[in-house]
Design a protein around this motif. Sequence first.
Motif, mmCIF file in Angstrom:
data_model
loop_
_atom_site.group_PDB
_atom_site.id
_atom_site.type_symbol
_atom_site.label_atom_id
_atom_site.label_comp_id
_atom_site.label_asym_id
_atom_site.label_seq_id
_atom_site.Cartn_x
_atom_site.Cartn_y
_atom_site.Cartn_z
ATOM 1 N N THR A 199 -1.469 -15.825 -0.658
ATOM 2 C CA THR A 199 -2.115 -14.833 -1.516
ATOM 3 C C THR A 199 -1.954 -13.417 -0.985
ATOM 4 O O THR A 199 -2.093 -12.451 -1.746
ATOM 5 C CB THR A 199 -3.621 -15.133 -1.668
ATOM 6 O OG1 THR A 199 -4.231 -15.187 -0.361
ATOM 7 C CG2 THR A 199 -3.836 -16.464 -2.374
ATOM 8 N N HIS A 200 -1.645 -13.261 0.307
ATOM 9 C CA HIS A 200 -1.472 -11.928 0.873
ATOM 10 C C HIS A 200 -0.011 -11.512 0.974
ATOM 11 O O HIS A 200 0.279 -10.427 1.493
ATOM 12 C CB HIS A 200 -2.123 -11.868 2.265
ATOM 13 C CG HIS A 200 -3.597 -11.712 2.223
ATOM 14 N ND1 HIS A 200 -4.432 -12.742 1.835
ATOM 15 C CD2 HIS A 200 -4.405 -10.645 2.487
ATOM 16 C CE1 HIS A 200 -5.683 -12.320 1.893
ATOM 17 N NE2 HIS A 200 -5.696 -11.063 2.273
ATOM 18 N N PRO B 247 1.902 -11.990 -4.117
ATOM 19 C CA PRO B 247 1.582 -11.064 -5.210
ATOM 20 C C PRO B 247 2.015 -9.619 -4.979
ATOM 21 O O PRO B 247 2.124 -8.855 -5.940
ATOM 22 C CB PRO B 247 0.048 -11.153 -5.310
ATOM 23 C CG PRO B 247 -0.312 -12.425 -4.629
ATOM 24 C CD PRO B 247 0.695 -12.586 -3.543
ATOM 25 N N ILE B 248 2.240 -9.209 -3.724
ATOM 26 C CA ILE B 248 2.539 -7.801 -3.459
ATOM 27 C C ILE B 248 4.027 -7.551 -3.242
ATOM 28 O O ILE B 248 4.419 -6.422 -2.940
ATOM 29 C CB ILE B 248 1.752 -7.305 -2.226
ATOM 30 C CG1 ILE B 248 2.131 -8.096 -0.973
ATOM 31 C CG2 ILE B 248 0.261 -7.375 -2.484
ATOM 32 C CD1 ILE B 248 1.508 -7.547 0.300
ATOM 33 N N ARG C 260 4.951 -8.406 -7.954
ATOM 34 C CA ARG C 260 4.100 -7.218 -8.037
ATOM 35 C C ARG C 260 4.337 -6.420 -9.321
ATOM 36 O O ARG C 260 3.362 -6.112 -10.038
ATOM 37 C CB ARG C 260 4.307 -6.335 -6.802
ATOM 38 C CG ARG C 260 3.455 -5.076 -6.797
ATOM 39 C CD ARG C 260 3.791 -4.231 -5.581
ATOM 40 N NE ARG C 260 3.119 -2.947 -5.614
ATOM 41 C CZ ARG C 260 1.929 -2.700 -5.102
ATOM 42 N NH1 ARG C 260 1.265 -3.670 -4.502
ATOM 43 N NH2 ARG C 260 1.395 -1.514 -5.177
ATOM 44 N N LEU D 182 2.944 -8.364 -12.337
ATOM 45 C CA LEU D 182 1.482 -8.405 -12.378
ATOM 46 C C LEU D 182 0.885 -7.050 -12.739
ATOM 47 O O LEU D 182 -0.110 -6.975 -13.467
ATOM 48 C CB LEU D 182 0.942 -8.882 -11.026
ATOM 49 C CG LEU D 182 1.241 -10.345 -10.673
ATOM 50 C CD1 LEU D 182 0.791 -10.651 -9.246
ATOM 51 C CD2 LEU D 182 0.546 -11.278 -11.657
ATOM 52 N N PHE E 159 -4.710 -4.934 -11.374
ATOM 53 C CA PHE E 159 -3.995 -5.626 -10.293
ATOM 54 C C PHE E 159 -4.735 -5.466 -8.975
ATOM 55 O O PHE E 159 -4.912 -6.432 -8.222
ATOM 56 C CB PHE E 159 -2.577 -5.069 -10.158
ATOM 57 C CG PHE E 159 -1.843 -5.563 -8.938
ATOM 58 C CD1 PHE E 159 -1.288 -6.829 -8.910
ATOM 59 C CD2 PHE E 159 -1.735 -4.758 -7.812
ATOM 60 C CE1 PHE E 159 -0.622 -7.296 -7.780
ATOM 61 C CE2 PHE E 159 -1.079 -5.205 -6.677
ATOM 62 C CZ PHE E 159 -0.523 -6.483 -6.664
ATOM 63 N N THR E 160 -5.176 -4.229 -8.680
ATOM 64 C CA THR E 160 -5.906 -3.985 -7.428
ATOM 65 C C THR E 160 -7.182 -4.809 -7.368
ATOM 66 O O THR E 160 -7.502 -5.415 -6.329
ATOM 67 C CB THR E 160 -6.237 -2.494 -7.291
ATOM 68 O OG1 THR E 160 -5.020 -1.737 -7.296
ATOM 69 C CG2 THR E 160 -6.984 -2.228 -5.996
ATOM 70 N N TYR F 112 -6.263 -8.604 -7.075
ATOM 71 C CA TYR F 112 -5.719 -8.898 -5.744
ATOM 72 C C TYR F 112 -6.822 -8.848 -4.691
ATOM 73 O O TYR F 112 -6.852 -9.681 -3.768
ATOM 74 C CB TYR F 112 -4.612 -7.900 -5.404
ATOM 75 C CG TYR F 112 -4.023 -8.090 -4.035
ATOM 76 C CD1 TYR F 112 -3.248 -9.217 -3.744
ATOM 77 C CD2 TYR F 112 -4.242 -7.157 -3.025
ATOM 78 C CE1 TYR F 112 -2.713 -9.403 -2.475
ATOM 79 C CE2 TYR F 112 -3.704 -7.334 -1.763
ATOM 80 C CZ TYR F 112 -2.945 -8.454 -1.494
ATOM 81 O OH TYR F 112 -2.415 -8.634 -0.242
ATOM 82 N N SER F 113 -7.746 -7.885 -4.822
ATOM 83 C CA SER F 113 -8.848 -7.771 -3.862
ATOM 84 C C SER F 113 -9.746 -8.997 -3.924
ATOM 85 O O SER F 113 -10.132 -9.551 -2.889
ATOM 86 C CB SER F 113 -9.660 -6.505 -4.143
ATOM 87 O OG SER F 113 -8.856 -5.352 -4.007
ATOM 88 N N LEU G 94 -8.972 -12.001 -5.061
ATOM 89 C CA LEU G 94 -8.213 -13.155 -4.572
ATOM 90 C C LEU G 94 -8.152 -13.156 -3.049
ATOM 91 O O LEU G 94 -8.333 -14.195 -2.403
ATOM 92 C CB LEU G 94 -6.805 -13.132 -5.166
ATOM 93 C CG LEU G 94 -5.874 -14.305 -4.808
ATOM 94 C CD1 LEU G 94 -6.421 -15.616 -5.364
ATOM 95 C CD2 LEU G 94 -4.470 -14.041 -5.343
ATOM 96 N N SER G 95 -7.929 -11.990 -2.463
ATOM 97 C CA SER G 95 -7.845 -11.878 -1.006
ATOM 98 C C SER G 95 -9.178 -12.217 -0.351
ATOM 99 O O SER G 95 -9.220 -12.932 0.664
ATOM 100 C CB SER G 95 -7.410 -10.465 -0.614
ATOM 101 O OG SER G 95 -6.142 -10.156 -1.159
#
Length: 223
Positions: free
Chosen positions: A17-18, A21-22, A27, A30, A39-40, A43-44, A46-47
């Motif tokens: 996950t880290h 996606p990026i 990226r 998404l 997205f931010t 992603y936050s 999920l992280s």
Amino acid sequence: MTEWGEFALAFAAFLTTHSVPIRPPMRPVLIALLGPRGFTLAYSLLSLGALAWLIAAAGRAPYVALWHWAPWQNHLTLSLMLPVCLLLALAIVRPNPLSFGGAGNDRFDPVRPGIVRLVRHPLLLALALWAAAHLVPNGDLAHVLLFGVFAAFAALGGRLVDRRKQRELGARWHSLRAEIKAQPVFAGPASWSGLWLRLGTGVALYAALLLAHPWLFGVSPLS
């Protein structure tokens, strides 16, 4: 699932996950689907979810002692966590085009770089201090692996972020670095009230973590 199975699975999920996606091609897809803010946010969340699972899985892994706990270790953790909270308060939700996690980077003023004048990757430094602060008093194998990987990632992550930012910014990356370095190390902030507000937020975060730690992790850092 084997005794170490959940820990291994949680570690794999966290790393996936880290990283996936990026990186291209995920990226851009998404961001086009969710928008930059969406997205931010996604992603936050999920992280954080992957991190919470990983920490919980480390606590449930078999206990294999590598060194014994001593009272001085708690004092080290308490001492390091205050600068961690201050770094987070000074760096989060503020422009930093040279690192990850910057917000409103188009508003970044290299003449008033703030914390970026002292450290280019303040969030990575906070991560390194957090990992070191928790590695010392947790001398069992699972937690040594957990915090050791975080510390190694923080130590090596700066180079990876620099390479990515150089590709994205091109010659501007070098000009920004040069202009930032030309500023006085202890130049006054753009807003003293903003600085004191952020420092106060860091202290409040430190106090909140002390109070919430027994509830979140079952261990009081003050004991």
